[in-house]
Design a protein around this motif. Structure first.
Motif, mmCIF file in Angstrom:
data_model
loop_
_atom_site.group_PDB
_atom_site.id
_atom_site.type_symbol
_atom_site.label_atom_id
_atom_site.label_comp_id
_atom_site.label_asym_id
_atom_site.label_seq_id
_atom_site.Cartn_x
_atom_site.Cartn_y
_atom_site.Cartn_z
ATOM 1 N N PRO B 46 76.519 48.790 65.578
ATOM 2 C CA PRO B 46 77.205 50.069 65.401
ATOM 3 C C PRO B 46 78.716 49.980 65.645
ATOM 4 O O PRO B 46 79.461 50.824 65.150
ATOM 5 N N ALA B 47 79.173 48.966 66.376
ATOM 6 C CA ALA B 47 80.615 48.822 66.595
ATOM 7 C C ALA B 47 81.303 48.313 65.319
ATOM 8 O O ALA B 47 82.522 48.434 65.183
ATOM 9 N N PRO B 59 66.489 41.012 67.821
ATOM 10 C CA PRO B 59 67.543 42.017 67.763
ATOM 11 C C PRO B 59 68.911 41.371 67.479
ATOM 12 O O PRO B 59 69.078 40.159 67.638
ATOM 13 N N ILE B 61 72.535 40.201 68.172
ATOM 14 C CA ILE B 61 73.342 39.821 69.337
ATOM 15 C C ILE B 61 74.792 39.980 68.873
ATOM 16 O O ILE B 61 75.228 39.292 67.951
ATOM 17 N N ILE B 66 79.277 37.693 74.010
ATOM 18 C CA ILE B 66 77.872 37.960 74.291
ATOM 19 C C ILE B 66 76.983 36.940 73.595
ATOM 20 O O ILE B 66 75.994 36.463 74.150
ATOM 21 N N GLU B 69 77.042 33.821 75.744
ATOM 22 C CA GLU B 69 76.093 33.851 76.866
ATOM 23 C C GLU B 69 74.665 33.616 76.346
ATOM 24 O O GLU B 69 73.873 32.889 76.957
ATOM 25 N N TYR B 70 74.350 34.235 75.214
ATOM 26 C CA TYR B 70 73.000 34.112 74.646
ATOM 27 C C TYR B 70 72.708 32.652 74.279
ATOM 28 O O TYR B 70 71.641 32.124 74.600
ATOM 29 N N GLU B 73 72.282 30.610 77.387
ATOM 30 C CA GLU B 73 71.004 30.865 78.075
ATOM 31 C C GLU B 73 69.817 30.279 77.322
ATOM 32 O O GLU B 73 68.832 29.855 77.932
ATOM 33 N N PRO B 89 79.117 29.651 90.198
ATOM 34 C CA PRO B 89 79.579 30.994 89.822
ATOM 35 C C PRO B 89 81.109 31.095 89.729
ATOM 36 O O PRO B 89 81.633 31.779 88.854
ATOM 37 N N GLU B 90 81.840 30.391 90.590
ATOM 38 C CA GLU B 90 83.303 30.477 90.573
ATOM 39 C C GLU B 90 83.882 29.817 89.327
ATOM 40 O O GLU B 90 84.808 30.338 88.710
ATOM 41 N N ARG B 92 82.252 29.234 86.554
ATOM 42 C CA ARG B 92 81.813 30.026 85.398
ATOM 43 C C ARG B 92 82.768 31.202 85.189
ATOM 44 O O ARG B 92 83.140 31.522 84.056
ATOM 45 N N ALA B 93 83.162 31.832 86.293
ATOM 46 C CA ALA B 93 84.075 32.978 86.186
ATOM 47 C C ALA B 93 85.418 32.554 85.582
ATOM 48 O O ALA B 93 86.008 33.286 84.787
ATOM 49 N N ARG B 96 84.915 32.063 81.878
ATOM 50 C CA ARG B 96 84.819 33.377 81.212
ATOM 51 C C ARG B 96 86.173 34.087 81.170
ATOM 52 O O ARG B 96 86.490 34.768 80.206
ATOM 53 N N ARG B 97 86.957 33.950 82.234
ATOM 54 C CA ARG B 97 88.291 34.569 82.243
ATOM 55 C C ARG B 97 89.123 34.039 81.081
ATOM 56 O O ARG B 97 89.781 34.803 80.366
ATOM 57 N N SER B 100 87.949 35.262 77.670
ATOM 58 C CA SER B 100 88.429 36.622 77.460
ATOM 59 C C SER B 100 89.931 36.614 77.158
ATOM 60 O O SER B 100 90.416 37.344 76.294
#
Lengths: 230, 230
Positions: B46-47, B59, B61, B66, B69-70, B73, B89-90, B92-93, B96-97, B100
């Motif tokens: 819809p976007a 569905p 993606i 996103i 990530e899919y 995973e 986690p650090e 990965r962040a 991701r930063r 983005s």
């Protein structure tokens, strides 16, 4: 110890605060006005955006969606029954799609402009973007907001929560964004009964309480902002 | 079977194509021109944005970050030695930063405008945003691009790859974005030797070959676009 750099009415920061509440994570909050472009803050996040989270002496975790992944990876597994990111890759993608919709698209098309024009500008010096509210930007935002509210109503009516059968990050993202402008009385709740019922459910959660306690100096909240049966 | 809805010169779609190449995932590609707002495509997303991935009858993606990530995973765990999202986690962040940063911030400040003005507009009817290129937008984009190139050079000089010691999604995001405008000869490589050396390394990877094969009808690639020692 977790430190959160945030602004009380930033939708992105409110989202992170709701996540902290749902995952029962204590945090020290430092108010940051991103338009000041504070040098020490830019060293944490060169993009200059809020929110930013720092855990103990760890690196800066920058941006709402990235903080969401970080908190889920480091804390989410402790909450198997109320984890905010679902289990399967497909349902995780749907939750992430909606978080992006509410924090990026809805922010760009309506919420961001209303927060900036009516709240941030009260505090911004003229040389940092301050000045009188831009009424054309607010008019466009109000028109777009109706479409977003209807989309939320459509999702709430066809699923139990916005992204599926359980409460997820998607609900927190939508509610955080709406809460910032509900303070201003800008959400036309009568436009969509399903959206209103969904918001009443999420507004009564304990994680919402800190948001409801925030005030803008010189600008009291709209009549129904604190009312759980609005 | 995976289906990718994409445009050959969309930086976000090029990023996903690089990820597919690195994780050795076959996909059927369907060209989508997002400005047409095709009804069946809007039912998927819809976007209305590209890229969108559909796996078998699953569905949609939606959105580059996103889909990233899919794919991580569902496939990343098969590549323990060359997984594109790090373990902690650090880190990965941080990856991701930067994804983005390159796909959102750099797109908004420079890459997006150059691709739109010089490539998309060739194909857009006037009532869908077409027309002559906006030279003021391109001038601003070129000025901003220098800052982004220097940031890439700084990261490449202080780490082995942009986000740390191994190749990650961050490198693919930056390289995908630059490749769209390198076709146009818009990247001032002489401005930053570290950025240039990093790009030469990533450009020689097998996953890059399909990008280099794309052409815009009536607009041949810049002289060094195909050259691995540019």
């Amino acid at each position: 110890m977790l430190t959160l750099y945030s602004h009380p009415f930033s939708p992105h920061c409110r989202f992170v605060r709701l996540v902290l509440g749902e995952y029962d994570i204590g945090a020290r909050e430092i108010e940051e006005k991103p338009w000041e472009r504070r040098k020490n803050f830019l060293m944490l996040n060169p993009a200059g955006d809020i929110p930013v989270v720092v855990e103990n002496d760890g690196p800066a975790i920058c941006g709402a969606a990235i903080i969401m992944e970080y908190l889920d990876e480091t804390r989410g597994y402790r909450f198997p029954k109320k984890r905010l990111l679902p289990d399967s890759p497909e349902t995780r993608a749907e939750t992430r799609r909606l978080v992006s919709w509410f924090l990026e698209k809805m922010d760009r098309e309506c919420v961001g402009a209303l927060v900036r024009e009516k709240i941030y500008k009260l505090d911004m010096p003229p040389d940092m973007g301050g000045g009188p509210p831009d009424s054309a930007a607010m008019r466009a935002a109000r028109a777009n907001l109706k479409h977003h509210l209807r989309y939320i109503g459509y999702l709430a009516a066809s699923r139990n929560w916005l992204s599926g059968s359980t409460l997820t990050f998607a609900d927190l993202a939508a509610a955080a964004a709406l809460s910032s402008i509900d303070y201003l009385g800008e959400v036309p709740w009568d436009e969509d009964a399903n959206a209103k019922t969904w918001y009443a459910r999420i507004k009564s959660r304990p994680s919402f309480r800190t948001l409801l306690a925030d005030v803008v100096r010189g600008l009291p909240p709209a009549a129904n902002y604190l009312d759980l049966d609005f």
